[in-house]
Design an enzyme around this catalytic site. Sequence first.
Site, PDB file in Angstrom:
ATOM      1  N   CYS A  15      -1.738  -1.862  -3.738  1.00  0.00           N
ATOM      2  CA  CYS A  15      -0.756  -2.772  -4.343  1.00  0.00           C
ATOM      3  C   CYS A  15      -0.874  -2.642  -5.856  1.00  0.00           C
ATOM      4  O   CYS A  15      -1.383  -1.634  -6.363  1.00  0.00           O
ATOM      5  CB  CYS A  15      -0.956  -4.210  -3.857  1.00  0.00           C
ATOM      6  SG  CYS A  15      -2.548  -4.956  -4.300  1.00  0.00           S
ATOM      7  N   ASN A  18      -4.668  -5.059  -6.758  1.00  0.00           N
ATOM      8  CA  ASN A  18      -5.800  -4.941  -5.819  1.00  0.00           C
ATOM      9  C   ASN A  18      -6.623  -6.239  -5.753  1.00  0.00           C
ATOM     10  O   ASN A  18      -7.830  -6.204  -5.556  1.00  0.00           O
ATOM     11  CB  ASN A  18      -6.701  -3.745  -6.157  1.00  0.00           C
ATOM     12  CG  ASN A  18      -7.690  -3.368  -5.058  1.00  0.00           C
ATOM     13  OD1 ASN A  18      -8.806  -2.934  -5.334  1.00  0.00           O
ATOM     14  ND2 ASN A  18      -7.336  -3.563  -3.810  1.00  0.00           N
ATOM     15  N   CYS A  20      -4.708  -9.273  -4.361  1.00  0.00           N
ATOM     16  CA  CYS A  20      -4.013 -10.142  -3.391  1.00  0.00           C
ATOM     17  C   CYS A  20      -3.641  -9.371  -2.121  1.00  0.00           C
ATOM     18  O   CYS A  20      -4.273  -9.522  -1.076  1.00  0.00           O
ATOM     19  CB  CYS A  20      -2.755 -10.761  -4.009  1.00  0.00           C
ATOM     20  SG  CYS A  20      -3.068 -11.870  -5.409  1.00  0.00           S
ATOM     21  N   ARG A  21      -2.616  -8.522  -2.199  1.00  0.00           N
ATOM     22  CA  ARG A  21      -2.068  -7.914  -0.986  1.00  0.00           C
ATOM     23  C   ARG A  21      -2.955  -6.820  -0.390  1.00  0.00           C
ATOM     24  O   ARG A  21      -3.253  -6.848   0.814  1.00  0.00           O
ATOM     25  CB  ARG A  21      -0.668  -7.343  -1.272  1.00  0.00           C
ATOM     26  CG  ARG A  21       0.370  -8.407  -1.558  1.00  0.00           C
ATOM     27  CD  ARG A  21       1.622  -7.800  -2.157  1.00  0.00           C
ATOM     28  NE  ARG A  21       1.380  -7.277  -3.498  1.00  0.00           N
ATOM     29  CZ  ARG A  21       2.249  -6.590  -4.226  1.00  0.00           C
ATOM     30  NH1 ARG A  21       3.441  -6.322  -3.717  1.00  0.00           N
ATOM     31  NH2 ARG A  21       1.950  -6.186  -5.438  1.00  0.00           N
ATOM     32  N   SER A  22      -3.362  -5.845  -1.209  1.00  0.00           N
ATOM     33  CA  SER A  22      -4.065  -4.697  -0.598  1.00  0.00           C
ATOM     34  C   SER A  22      -5.466  -5.023  -0.090  1.00  0.00           C
ATOM     35  O   SER A  22      -5.866  -4.465   0.945  1.00  0.00           O
ATOM     36  CB  SER A  22      -4.059  -3.462  -1.511  1.00  0.00           C
ATOM     37  OG  SER A  22      -4.721  -3.691  -2.720  1.00  0.00           O
ATOM     38  N   ASP A 143       5.069  -9.583  -3.859  1.00  0.00           N
ATOM     39  CA  ASP A 143       3.912  -9.908  -4.695  1.00  0.00           C
ATOM     40  C   ASP A 143       3.755 -11.432  -4.758  1.00  0.00           C
ATOM     41  O   ASP A 143       4.646 -12.126  -5.239  1.00  0.00           O
ATOM     42  CB  ASP A 143       4.182  -9.328  -6.090  1.00  0.00           C
ATOM     43  CG  ASP A 143       3.064  -9.601  -7.073  1.00  0.00           C
ATOM     44  OD1 ASP A 143       2.141 -10.358  -6.746  1.00  0.00           O
ATOM     45  OD2 ASP A 143       3.147  -9.045  -8.179  1.00  0.00           O
TER      46      ASP A 143
END
Length: 173
Positions: A15, A18, A20-22, A143
């Site tokens: 993401c 690095n 939150c999402r990934s 995001d």
Amino acid sequence: MPIKASAPRSVLLVCLGNICRSPTAEEILRQKAAVAGMSLTIDSAGTGDWHLGEHPDVRAQKHAKARGYNISKLVSRQVKADDFYQFDLILAMDKQNLADLQAIKDSLTDASDQDSEHESNKLATLALLSEEDPIYGGANVPDPYQGNADDFEAVIDQIESSVDAWIESWKSV
Ligand code: 4NP
């Protein structure tokens, strides 16, 4: 890339930050791959460098933990050229991440034309995380950094769905 690819040996989730999402996707894939009996090397990274060395955002940690995913020990790092040689598959959370990854891959492909040590056909396959997903197919994982609790929950819903779809696609080949 052949959409119905055989199971990769290694997957990098990417993401922007690095945090939150990934990292959330890293742990979700780790758990689901283990349940499916798949042996996979899994890591995550960001295209940006603002949060290097940090643990995931506390909101991401909290929401992930409540859903059974402990991401508290993960540490942010930035995508590097070597990742394209080390990982079979790199999955982007959104289309901007994918475009940024493609630009790096293109630069490596150009460089490898003059460098027999690194063959461009060994570079990682790139795809959107949602690519195989029957519900979210082709969509960005939005995001959540400027968002609220619902946005963090939605990230987990979407990542679980898309990871399930990838694992099914790898099983069905
Ligand atoms: P992520 O979220 O890409 O899911 O880790 C973000 C984290 C930090 C920033 C942007 C997105 N930032 O701009 O610092």
